[in-house]
Design a protein around this motif. Structure first.
Motif, mmCIF file in Angstrom:
data_model
loop_
_atom_site.group_PDB
_atom_site.id
_atom_site.type_symbol
_atom_site.label_atom_id
_atom_site.label_comp_id
_atom_site.label_asym_id
_atom_site.label_seq_id
_atom_site.Cartn_x
_atom_site.Cartn_y
_atom_site.Cartn_z
ATOM 1 N N ILE A 54 33.079 -64.319 -55.496
ATOM 2 C CA ILE A 54 32.370 -64.516 -56.641
ATOM 3 C C ILE A 54 31.696 -62.868 -56.781
ATOM 4 O O ILE A 54 31.233 -61.688 -55.510
ATOM 5 N N GLU A 55 30.778 -62.192 -58.096
ATOM 6 C CA GLU A 55 30.758 -61.281 -58.484
ATOM 7 C C GLU A 55 28.970 -60.844 -58.312
ATOM 8 O O GLU A 55 28.612 -62.058 -58.590
ATOM 9 N N LEU A 56 28.668 -60.532 -57.468
ATOM 10 C CA LEU A 56 27.201 -60.234 -57.481
ATOM 11 C C LEU A 56 26.671 -58.748 -58.714
ATOM 12 O O LEU A 56 27.254 -57.738 -58.574
ATOM 13 N N GLN A 57 25.554 -58.757 -59.518
ATOM 14 C CA GLN A 57 25.533 -58.149 -60.182
ATOM 15 C C GLN A 57 23.838 -57.856 -59.975
ATOM 16 O O GLN A 57 22.955 -58.729 -59.930
ATOM 17 N N LEU A 58 23.119 -56.362 -59.124
ATOM 18 C CA LEU A 58 22.131 -56.715 -58.677
ATOM 19 C C LEU A 58 21.533 -55.854 -60.215
ATOM 20 O O LEU A 58 21.708 -54.256 -60.508
ATOM 21 N N ILE A 59 20.485 -55.837 -60.438
ATOM 22 C CA ILE A 59 18.882 -54.923 -61.470
ATOM 23 C C ILE A 59 18.338 -54.331 -61.161
ATOM 24 O O ILE A 59 17.552 -55.561 -60.108
ATOM 25 N N TYR A 60 17.856 -53.273 -61.155
ATOM 26 C CA TYR A 60 16.670 -52.824 -60.320
ATOM 27 C C TYR A 60 15.937 -52.134 -60.989
ATOM 28 O O TYR A 60 16.562 -50.917 -62.399
ATOM 29 N N GLY A 61 14.437 -51.953 -60.979
ATOM 30 C CA GLY A 61 14.083 -50.754 -61.890
ATOM 31 C C GLY A 61 12.806 -49.920 -60.905
ATOM 32 O O GLY A 61 14.140 -49.706 -59.432
ATOM 33 N N GLN A 62 12.025 -49.169 -61.029
ATOM 34 C CA GLN A 62 11.835 -47.875 -60.921
ATOM 35 C C GLN A 62 10.248 -48.565 -60.198
ATOM 36 O O GLN A 62 9.666 -49.804 -60.837
ATOM 37 N N GLU A 63 9.691 -47.611 -59.352
ATOM 38 C CA GLU A 63 8.146 -48.071 -59.440
ATOM 39 C C GLU A 63 7.335 -47.988 -59.674
ATOM 40 O O GLU A 63 7.578 -46.615 -60.570
ATOM 41 N N TYR A 64 5.683 -48.093 -59.729
ATOM 42 C CA TYR A 64 4.967 -47.689 -60.683
ATOM 43 C C TYR A 64 4.246 -46.525 -60.679
ATOM 44 O O TYR A 64 4.611 -45.958 -59.060
ATOM 45 N N PRO A 65 4.344 -45.244 -60.858
ATOM 46 C CA PRO A 65 4.268 -43.756 -60.717
ATOM 47 C C PRO A 65 2.908 -43.236 -59.743
ATOM 48 O O PRO A 65 1.986 -44.087 -60.086
ATOM 49 N N GLY A 66 3.169 -42.788 -58.845
ATOM 50 C CA GLY A 66 3.027 -42.449 -57.969
ATOM 51 C C GLY A 66 2.574 -43.782 -56.101
ATOM 52 O O GLY A 66 1.963 -43.354 -55.765
ATOM 53 N N THR A 67 3.209 -44.612 -56.932
ATOM 54 C CA THR A 67 3.358 -45.685 -55.554
ATOM 55 C C THR A 67 4.503 -46.284 -54.762
ATOM 56 O O THR A 67 5.023 -45.376 -55.001
#
Length: 242
Positions: A54-67
């Motif tokens: 099974i192929e896994l794809q992880l999508i993620y981003g950045q935190e709110y500035p200063g947190t």
């Protein structure tokens, strides 16, 4: 680590009509951020799923500035970093995660149970049209809220059954989901924990002399010392914690 392979190979559970690892070959997990302490979990999960075909794809981003916590750069071929867009509104902060294109070939999308994530509502529209299979990952409700009857909690209760599967953090979370009327056979308790081997190894290297020295350095006269490891913000009831 076998929760996703077992989910995807369990026969007879709607709406997965006789699913198999051949029918479900790609799973995408969407996280707003990935703190450093979550990396071992996703690395191990990728290994286990690859072993199951099974192929896994992880999508993620950045935190709110200063947190905090801050999001790391994973840099694997199976991870995609996006630029989260944080929006301030009269209803609080909302987040848009621009990744619709990256989801098109996913057989199952696993995402956080959070009212402020706008992408969640779009995914549920697609599910209603029969174009996507979804799974929640979460607590079932906000354990830190002061009112279980707020508008936010009412919305969370209404959305709790708008997915095909549930990954509940703990058994207490699973019970909340079951009480909502969600099918018990489609709930997996994943346990709200990460790989503790590194922490255990670090602790095993601490001697009594180390402890005595630190106790003296901090001016702690008693033998019983409590340590807290976690985020510190208003919802944690800091006065009580201190």
């Amino acid at each position: 680590m076998d929760v996703l392979p077992s989910l995807l190979s369990t026969p007879g559970v709607p709406p997965f009509d006789r699913p198999s690892r051949l029918l479900v070959s790609k799973v995408t997990i969407i996280q707003r951020i990935v703190p450093h302490y979550r990396m071992p979990f996703f690395e191990a999960l990728h290994h286990e799923l690859a072993h199951a075909g099974i192929e896994l794809q992880l999508i993620y981003g950045q935190e709110y500035p200063g947190t905090v916590p801050r999001s790391v750069m994973m840099g694997y071929p199976w991870t995609i970093r996006i630029d989260n867009r944080y929006l301030s509104t009269p209803f609080g902060q909302l987040v848009w995660q621009p990744c619709s294109r990256e989801l098109q070939d996913s057989d199952l999308i696993v995402f956080e149970q959070a009212n402020f994530l706008l992408l969640n509502y779009w995914l549920m529209v697609l599910r209603g049209l029969g174009k996507q299979r979804l799974a929640f990952w979460g607590h079932g409700r906000n354990f830190q809220t002061r009112s279980g009857h707020s508008l936010r909690e009412s919305l969370k209760k209404w959305l709790i059954k708008r997915v095909d599967w549930w990954f509940a953090y703990t058994e207490a979370s699973a019970e909340i989901v079951r009480e909502s009327g969600f099918c018990p056979d489609r709930i997996t308790v994943v346990q709200n924990a990460i790989d503790t081997n590194e922490l255990g190894s670090a602790l095993s290297g601490v001697t009594q002399a180390d402890l005595s020295g630190m106790r003296a350095h901090l001016g702690l006269p008693n033998n019983h010392v409590a340590l807290y490891c976690g985020g510190m913000y208003a919802d944690k009831q800091l006065d009580f914690l201190l």
